[in-house]
Design a protein around this motif. Structure first.
Motif, PDB file in Angstrom:
ATOM      1  N   ILE B 752      70.932  30.555  31.521  1.00 41.48           N
ATOM      2  CA  ILE B 752      70.718  31.713  30.665  1.00 41.48           C
ATOM      3  C   ILE B 752      69.255  32.105  30.756  1.00 41.48           C
ATOM      4  O   ILE B 752      68.361  31.258  30.663  1.00 41.48           O
ATOM      5  N   ALA B 754      66.519  34.788  29.150  1.00 39.99           N
ATOM      6  CA  ALA B 754      66.208  35.800  28.136  1.00 39.99           C
ATOM      7  C   ALA B 754      64.724  36.106  28.247  1.00 39.99           C
ATOM      8  O   ALA B 754      63.897  35.190  28.280  1.00 39.99           O
ATOM      9  N   LEU B 765      72.046  29.567  21.980  1.00 41.99           N
ATOM     10  CA  LEU B 765      70.920  30.390  22.386  1.00 41.99           C
ATOM     11  C   LEU B 765      70.406  31.186  21.192  1.00 41.99           C
ATOM     12  O   LEU B 765      71.168  31.886  20.541  1.00 41.99           O
ATOM     13  N   ASN B 772      65.830  40.483  23.721  1.00 42.99           N
ATOM     14  CA  ASN B 772      67.287  40.571  23.687  1.00 42.99           C
ATOM     15  C   ASN B 772      67.889  41.115  24.976  1.00 42.99           C
ATOM     16  O   ASN B 772      69.003  41.615  24.960  1.00 42.99           O
ATOM     17  N   ILE B 774      69.453  39.676  27.969  1.00 44.62           N
ATOM     18  CA  ILE B 774      69.956  38.328  28.264  1.00 44.62           C
ATOM     19  C   ILE B 774      70.802  38.364  29.522  1.00 44.62           C
ATOM     20  O   ILE B 774      71.681  39.211  29.661  1.00 44.62           O
ATOM     21  N   ILE B 776      73.217  35.950  31.858  1.00 43.35           N
ATOM     22  CA  ILE B 776      73.954  34.692  31.845  1.00 43.35           C
ATOM     23  C   ILE B 776      74.601  34.498  33.207  1.00 43.35           C
ATOM     24  O   ILE B 776      75.292  35.381  33.711  1.00 43.35           O
ATOM     25  N   SER B 842      77.062  29.916  22.014  1.00 43.08           N
ATOM     26  CA  SER B 842      76.696  30.779  20.897  1.00 43.08           C
ATOM     27  C   SER B 842      75.374  31.461  21.213  1.00 43.08           C
ATOM     28  O   SER B 842      74.461  30.847  21.754  1.00 43.08           O
ATOM     29  N   VAL B 843      75.316  32.704  20.886  1.00 43.33           N
ATOM     30  CA  VAL B 843      74.101  33.482  21.117  1.00 43.33           C
ATOM     31  C   VAL B 843      73.709  34.123  19.792  1.00 43.33           C
ATOM     32  O   VAL B 843      74.540  34.730  19.121  1.00 43.33           O
ATOM     33  N   ARG B 844      72.461  33.946  19.463  1.00 38.98           N
ATOM     34  CA  ARG B 844      72.004  34.558  18.224  1.00 38.98           C
ATOM     35  C   ARG B 844      70.732  35.341  18.520  1.00 38.98           C
ATOM     36  O   ARG B 844      69.772  34.796  19.074  1.00 38.98           O
TER      37      ARG B 844
END
Lengths: 116, 1143
Positions: B752, B754, B765, B772, B774, B776, B842-844
């Protein structure tokens, strides 16, 4: 348009002047009597009701004045009226109040009359 | 490759050749034995072939015996020895050699049958042939090896270890660093980019249960100042452990790393370490380990096996203690990494062969057992129990006691492949690290081609049919028909059809016979077992029919679709023909198919034709508004009809529905549709490839292993084993996917990025709001053919649905809004089977401060406060309004009730008032009372008195409405009572005052009252007044004036005194008694009606009117004065008029 009775109490010792304005009817009785009894409770004995601001006085209002007179007489006090329009003066006369109450031309006269 | 010089020599003539061969065989042996490296195996092969052809069996035996040890031709030479011995009459010796050959890997049953057929009655030969047949399963498997090297992304071509990680990736330890391969990309860690990897040659690679990768490194041979050691890779970072000692075992080279039960075992020079958290345990020479480098480790639950330069060591930890055992049998033998086989046997690769330890005893496998070399370096066992053995001379498989060299991994750079490490992946692929050769992914071929080596020679008819015994029938166009033995993988028998023309097509009829179509449009029946050809008495339309497509009817007959004659049916010598006149829409019926219900399907103009035996029904096939023509048909297990079209792809028709275009294949000519096993459907699309609609997958294209053959294919035939067979002009093909082929890929998230920074993928993440963007990268682990893997992705929380299927192994999200997401990727293998579970992370994206929870919380609180205030204010306002409404509603209800009561009260009050005036001689009277509200406080009454007089009272209770009315009633009654008691008005009022004073005073009420007594005798009136308006005297001449009469109201003062007033009236005089409501009436502008207005009213006008008229006149005038406005006070008027007395 009916206007509620406004009462202003002015002390001119030993005279307590109650200046009334608006319509003096039976509905005004409670407010008028409250001020009156407060003054009486404070020891006032000589009262002048000044009608300079009165627009309307009916039999109900006269009845209130009769009741006031009755209480003042019960305590040995004195009641006088001042600044009464002729119609009201006539009404007062008709109902016999003038037998017990002196009607002065003006408030000052009434104070002076009662103070003398 | 043929040796050109040798070939030239043989072409010069038999005599010359024979002389040369003899010379070679007689004189070359010493040269060969002394200089084997220079000899060409090809020369030997050629020579020995000639010996065979010349039946020079002694020469053949000598030559083969002399060279039997020569790799890799040991099997061939052994077979030659056997054949020569057989020909020389030594049957037993021949069988011995055949046994050797089979043990060495010979599995060619066809060759055994062909060359040693005379030995067939011998039970030993039968046993040998049986063994060979069993070995066929191994030997006959064809292997495909794909090589990965530096050109593909490996760090170099010199791998030393290969492992599979738990996530499915392949970890390759190489000369220059570590490579992690996920099928899509190579992630490399080299000492060039990672200075912490000081050493070279990564041998040991092991993953622990926390996902850390432990790496053992060999000394850097180019730099004496750099030594190998132990490293660990964690979260994309490599660090070195024990760089400064104190453990001698890993002070230098680490060649073995293993992991088990939370411990990492490290094999170094002269010792082994166990690292368990912070605890380190060491074993060394003092503990009984042989001196020398540890080369391999196997960590089992209670035992650690150590392969070293000094032999094999067992460190037993049973019962809490430790016991170090050294195996004398392997003393001084270089032992590599031991492997525990499924059978429980411990296999130990060594430089002296493969040692198998079972029940405390070692057995050895070496060159004598078919291995290409005794130097066995590594070993692995696959899921089918096949051993994969890495040697210094290639990779071999061993199964059922037979070995086979993986020819695809046989040499590198002209040298035999030196296998460094092998791993079998969890799904059956085998990865081998080859010194200087890169990494090979080896797997069994799904596709096997059989050609001349199997006895098949072209040009073939592109048809394959099943013989009654389940074997295959193939045919040459020239008329030779061959039975091909599936088990032996060879042509078993041949026969020639008795016909003058080439075979064009053939098919089975369900019995012993084949239906053969000839070039000249004739048909024949042919029995492949007997080789008998027979004519068939079918009546063809004039000129015959071209391109016939048979379909058996299960009743001994068959249908024939044609390209020129419509549809034919044949049974028991009877031919039926249908053409356009029978209802067909085209004479080109082509392929025909009978479904399970007995309905025949064939082509139609603009669609396909259904034939139920009686009539033909055309069913249109329309895709995107274009009419299509059917070409092939197949029925699946669910009864759905698959329809292949000529150019429009695939249609499907359920049992009850209409044919609908199937979007899985929306174009192309479907040249074959063949149901496979268990619901699979095979199809060939012209120019595109072979498709398999697998029962558990989607339609994919092109199918693995078949894409090279599609354009040659005409017909596929599926057998009950799940294999499909087909032929092109030269070869017969079998395709059968392996079970592991069907395993879905394992999707993984590889990396990943970013804001241009690579982030670890093992954690959820979390990125800032301005980071933001990103990217992948992901992969699908499916080693059968990673190029066939496809993906779908979605960002849950952003995407509503999966992305379209793509071969891209990366996805980028730009300007991902703040929030919580979950990225998911799922992968599909080459058979269209999707991974059941996606890989997720999970991506936040953190919000900016103004969107943080605390800021939003505060804002929400503030908003809530504001809202609360507004709501409170609105509620207050609403409540007030509601209160008013309720009050109004209550008022209205109350009012209604009161109105009713008042109406009733008024009725009652009216009843109390005199309905009419009494008759009194000399007087006229009229009276009326109008209450200001429904009931009033005014009243009047007439009281007849003794002596003929009349008392008249007009009263006014101070207080209107109900209280006034009540006291009016009381007062009225009392007045009447007291009037009768007293003949004097003043006395009467005084008495009344005494009676009512206390009660009225308590209520602060008064009663104004005028009481008059009329004396009819002299028309006099005597009256007294208590607070009431005095009466108005109106003389007959118009003179009007109020009388003088006054006194305090009743109740005003107990001591009040009243006086009488008396007045005499003449006829025409009036005395008007009234309440104050008359003189106090107000105009709209507040003017008082007054005394004078009334005096004036009555002094004017006609004075002779009746008293009633006077009464109404007064009331009208007051009403007019008030202009119809609200009546403020009760109005009561009584008019007393003196009149003439009656006689």
């Amino acid at each position: 348009m009916w206007q509620p009775l406004e009462i202003e109490a002015v002390q001119h010792a030993p005279v307590s002047v109650m200046r009334v304005r608006g319509d003096f009817t039976a509905e005004s009785g409670d407010a008028f009597n409250e001020v009156f009894r407060q003054l009486a409770g404070d020891g006032a004995r000589c009262f002048v009701v000044d009608f300079a601001g009165i627009k309307h006085l009916n039999s109900g209002g006269l009845a209130v004045l009769v009741g006031m007179l009755s209480e003042i007489q019960d305590t040995g006090g004195t009641l006088a009226f001042s600044s009464m329009a002729s119609h009201f003066k006539r009404m007062t006369h008709i109902i016999g109040l003038t037998d017990y109450v002196t009607v002065y031309h003006s408030e000052q006269e009434a104070i002076a009359g009662l103070s003398s | 490759m043929e040796d050109a010089n040798t070939g030239e020599l043989f072409r010069r003539g038999p005599a010359f050749s024979l002389a040369l061969i003899i010379a070679l065989c007689l004189f070359s042996a010493p040269a060969i034995s002394t200089a084997e490296e220079q000899s060409s195996p090809l020369d030997l092969d050629e020579a020995c072939q000639r010996f065979r052809e010349q039946r020079l069996w002694d020469e053949l035996l000598q030559t083969a015996t002399r060279h039997a040890a020569l790799e890799p031709d040991r099997v061939a030479h052994t077979v030659r020895m056997a054949e020569a011995l057989m020909e020389l009459g030594d049957e037993s010796g021949a069988l011995d050699r055949l046994e050797d050959a089979v043990r060495l890997g010979l599995a060619d049953v066809g060759l055994l049958n062909e060359r040693f057929g005379r030995l067939a009655p011998n039970p030993r030969f039968q046993a040998i042939a049986g063994d060979a047949a069993r070995a066929l399963a191994t030997v006959n498997r064809e292997w495909r090896a794909r090589q990965y090297g530096a050109k593909d992304g490996l760090i170099d071509n010199n791998p030393r270890s290969v492992q599979q990680l738990r996530d499915g990736r392949i970890a390759i330890g190489s000369e220059n660093g570590l490579v992690l391969f996920d099928g899509a990309r190579f992630e490399t860690y080299s000492h060039f980019s990672e200075p912490s990897i000081a050493g070279d040659y990564l041998y040991g690679v092991a993953e622990d249960d926390r996902g850390r990768i432990w790496i053992g490194s060999w000394d850097d041979t180019r730099d004496p100042n750099v030594s190998g050691g132990l490293f660990v890779l964690e979260q994309n970072t490599i660090r070195r452990l024990f760089a400064d000692g104190p453990h001698q075992a890993i002070a230098g080279s680490v060649k073995a790393v293993a992991h088990s039960s939370g411990s990492v075992f490290v094999g170094g020079r002269d010792g082994v370490l166990e690292i368990r958290g912070e605890q380190v345990t060491a074993w060394g020479v003092d503990d009984g380990l042989p001196a020398g480098q540890v080369l391999g480790l196997l960590a089992e639950e209670d035992v650690i096996w150590v392969g070293s330069e000094g032999g094999l060591v067992r460190i037993g930890r049973e019962s809490g203690g430790e016991a170090v055992s050294v195996f004398k049998e392997l003393g001084g033998v270089r032992c590599f990494t031991p492997v525990r086989l499924r059978s429980g046997v411990l296999a130990v690769p060594t430089d002296k062969g493969l040692y198998l330890l079972a029940e405390g005893r070692f057995t050895r496998l070496g060159r004598d057992d078919g291995l290409p070399s005794d130097q066995v370096v590594c070993l692995a066992e696959d899921q089918r129990g096949t051993l994969w053995i890495g040697t210094t001379r290639g990779l071999v498989v061993r199964s059922e006691g037979r070995t086979a060299l993986i020819e695809a991994v046989i040499e590198q750079s002209g040298e035999p492949a030196k296998i460094e490490a092998i791993v079998v992946t969890e799904r059956g692929s085998v990865w081998a690290a080859v010194r200087l050769g890169g990494v090979y992914a080896v797997e069994e071929r799904s596709m096997v081609a059989f050609g001349r080596e199997s006895g098949i020679e072209g040009p073939l008819v592109k048809s394959v049919a099943f013989a009654p015994d389940g074997n295959l029938v193939v045919a040459r166009r020239s008329g030779e028909i061959s039975i091909w033995d599936k088990q032996a993988a060879r042509v078993r028998r041949e026969a020639k059809i008795d016909a003058d023309h080439e075979i064009k097509k053939f098919c089975g009829l369900g019995g012993d016979d084949l239906l053969v179509t000839l070039r000249n449009r004739e048909l024949r029946l042919f029995n492949p077992e007997t080789g008998r050809t027979s004519d068939i008495d079918i009546e063809m339309p004039d000129g015959g029919c071209s391109s016939m497509y048979p379909e058996i009817d299960r009743q001994g007959g068959f249908f024939l679709g044609t390209f020129s004659c419509g549809l034919l049916h044949w049974k028991d010598g009877k031919t039926t023909h249908w053409g356009l006149d029978a209802g067909l829409t085209t004479v080109q019926t082509s392929n025909v198919m009978l479904d399970r219900s007995g309905v025949l399907w064939t082509k139609g103009a603009g669609g396909m034709t259904r034939f139920d035996g009686d009539e033909f029904t055309l069913m249109p096939l329309v895709r995107d508004g274009v009419e299509c023509v059917s070409w092939n048909y197949a029925e699946d297990l669910e009864g759905t009809l698959w329809v292949g079209t000529w150019g429009c792809g695939l249609f499907k028709k359920t049992a009850t529905g209409r044919p609908e275009p199937d979007d899985q294949l929306d174009r192309g000519v479907v040249t074959a549709l063949v149901p496979g096993v268990d619901g699979d459907m095979w199809m060939v699309v012209w120019g595109q490839g072979v498709f398999l609609a697998h029962r558990s997958g989607e339609l994919v294209e092109p199918l693995v292993g078949l894409h090279d053959y599609s354009s040659e294919l005409v017909v596929l035939t599926a057998d009950e084993d799940g294999a499909v067979w087909f032929a092109d002009a030269e070869r017969l093909f079998r395709f059968m996917y392996q079970e592991q082929d069907l395993e879905p890929p394992r999707p993984i998230i590889a990396s990943i990025t970013a804001a241009s920074a690579q982030l670890p993928v093992i954690r959820p993440l979390v990125v800032a709001h301005d980071e933001n963007d990103i990217e992948i990268l992901y992969a699908g682990i499916w080693w059968r053919d990673e190029n066939k893997v496809r993906f779908r992705t979605r960002m849950v929380g952003l995407d509503d649905d999966w992305s379209p299927v793509t071969d891209r192994a990366d996805v980028r999200y730009r300007n991902l809004p703040p929030g919580r997401y979950r990225f998911e990727v799922t992968a599909r293998n080459g058979y269209g089977i999707w991974s059941p579970e996606p890989a997720t992370i999970s991506v936040r994206v953190l919000p900016p401060w103004w969107e943080t929870w605390w800021f939003r919380g505060l804002a929400v609180l503030a908003a809530l406060a504001m809202m609360s205030l507004v709501v409170w204010w609105q509620v207050r306002k609403y409540r007030r309004r509601k209160d008013r409404e309720v009050a109004q509603q209550l008022d209205a209800a109350e009012r209604e009730r009161i109105d009713k009561d008042l109406a009733l009260g008024r009725e009652i009050q009216t009843g109390l008032l005199p309905a009419e005036a009494p008759q009194l001689d000399g007087f006229e009277l009229a009276g009326k009372s109008l209450p200001a509200r429904e009931v009033g406080g005014d009243f009047f009454t007439y009281v007849p008195l003794e002596g003929g007089g009349l008392g008249v009272a007009v009263g006014d209770v101070s207080g209107k409405s109900v209280p006034g009315a009540l006291y009016m009633a009381v007062s009225s009654s009392l007045v009447e009572a007291e009037a009768r008691r007293f003949g004097d008005p003043a006395e009467m009022l005084g008495a009344l005052n005494q009676r009512l004073h206390e009660r009225l005073k308590r209520r602060r009420m008064f009663v104004a009252l005028l009481y008059a007594i009329l004396d009819p005798q002299d028309r006099t009136v005597r009256l007294a007044c208590a607070g009431q308006v005095p009466p108005l005297l109106v003389r007959g001449d118009g003179d009007a004036g109020f009388l003088e009469a006054r006194g305090l109201p009743i109740g005003g003062m107990k001591s009040a005194v009243y006086r009488n007033t008396e007045v005499s009236l003449a006829v025409g005089d009036s005395l008007v008694l009234l309440s104050d409501g008359v003189v106090e009436a107000e105009s709209p502008d507040g003017e008082i009606y007054g005394f004078e207005r009334l005096e004036k009213l009555l002094s004017e006008g006609d004075q002779n009117r009746a008293c009633a008229a006077t009464l109404e006149r007064i009331l009208d005038d007051v009403n007019r004065f008030s202009e119809g406005g609200e009546q403020l006070d009760d109005v009561t008027v009584v008019v007393i008029q003196a009149a003439e007395k009656r006689a």
